[in-house]
Design an enzyme around this catalytic site. Sequence first.
Site, PDB file in Angstrom:
ATOM      1  N   GLY A   1       0.836  -1.172  -0.061  1.00  0.00           N
ATOM      2  CA  GLY A   1       0.053  -0.159  -0.039  1.00  0.00           C
ATOM      3  C   GLY A   1       0.930   1.221   0.149  1.00  0.00           C
ATOM      4  CE1 TYR A   2       5.100   5.488   3.404  1.00  0.00           C
ATOM      5  CE2 TYR A   2       6.986   4.307   2.254  1.00  0.00           C
ATOM      6  CZ  TYR A   2       6.383   5.667   3.011  1.00  0.00           C
ATOM      7  OH  TYR A   2       7.253   6.456   3.211  1.00  0.00           O
ATOM      8  CB  ALA A   3       5.152   0.201  -2.876  1.00  0.00           C
TER       9      ALA A   3
END
Length: 256
Positions: A160-162
């Site tokens: 999700g962060y990427a």
Amino acid sequence: MTGLSAFDLTGKLAVVTGARRGIGLGMAEALAAAGADIVAVSAHQEPSGSEVEARVTALGRRCTALSADFSDRAAVADLAAALAGLDRPVDILVNNAGTIARAPAAEHSDADWDRVLTVDLTSQFALTRAVGAGMIERGRGKIVFTASLLSFQGGINVPGYAAAKSGIAGLTRALANEWAGRGVNVNAIVPGYVETDNTQALRADPERFAAILDRIPAGRWARPDDFAGVAVFLASSASDYVHGALIPVDGGWLGR
């Protein structure tokens, strides 16, 4: 402006999200040292007596504290309205608020995905859209996003962060394409591995810590004050012809 005067932010109002700690705290202090008054925004920002307030006021600048939950679209809209209601316009917006969820992709929940994408990408766009509209009307403004090494790489156990930080890279370029000719600079800082709360899990893992450190040519993790210079540069008239740039501050990681 020429020379060091191009970096002078005296009389400017800078909004820094995620200003309560870490990189955001360091950037707020740096902008204040360059002359800007600060609006410090975080999900749990204290109305008074905070570390960011102490640092900013010690430099002789004014600090206004606002709290906003970036996982709540209504709260972001309320923040935008509060900023529009200030007694002076926002000259500089530093989009630094963020969150992270660590889990293998096969175990990454919908709830974590939605929360990270909302905080790290959707809310960044919503706030920038609102503040940027005023900048366009005035024909001037500086917007700085906090991207990530994962704007260029996939990372491990942080899908999700990427995805969100890759989105920030695209958003930086997209807004720059539209707003550069309107007097508004949109750029991003790309932090490497930094000694903050977000990386505590990595630094607590001896193998991961050693593997990361071994790849950093500078031989150390970043500290929040390593972002002071680039933050002032992108917020000042020294960067007036810089648009859509993603500037790594990573100890040489991406060049390895």
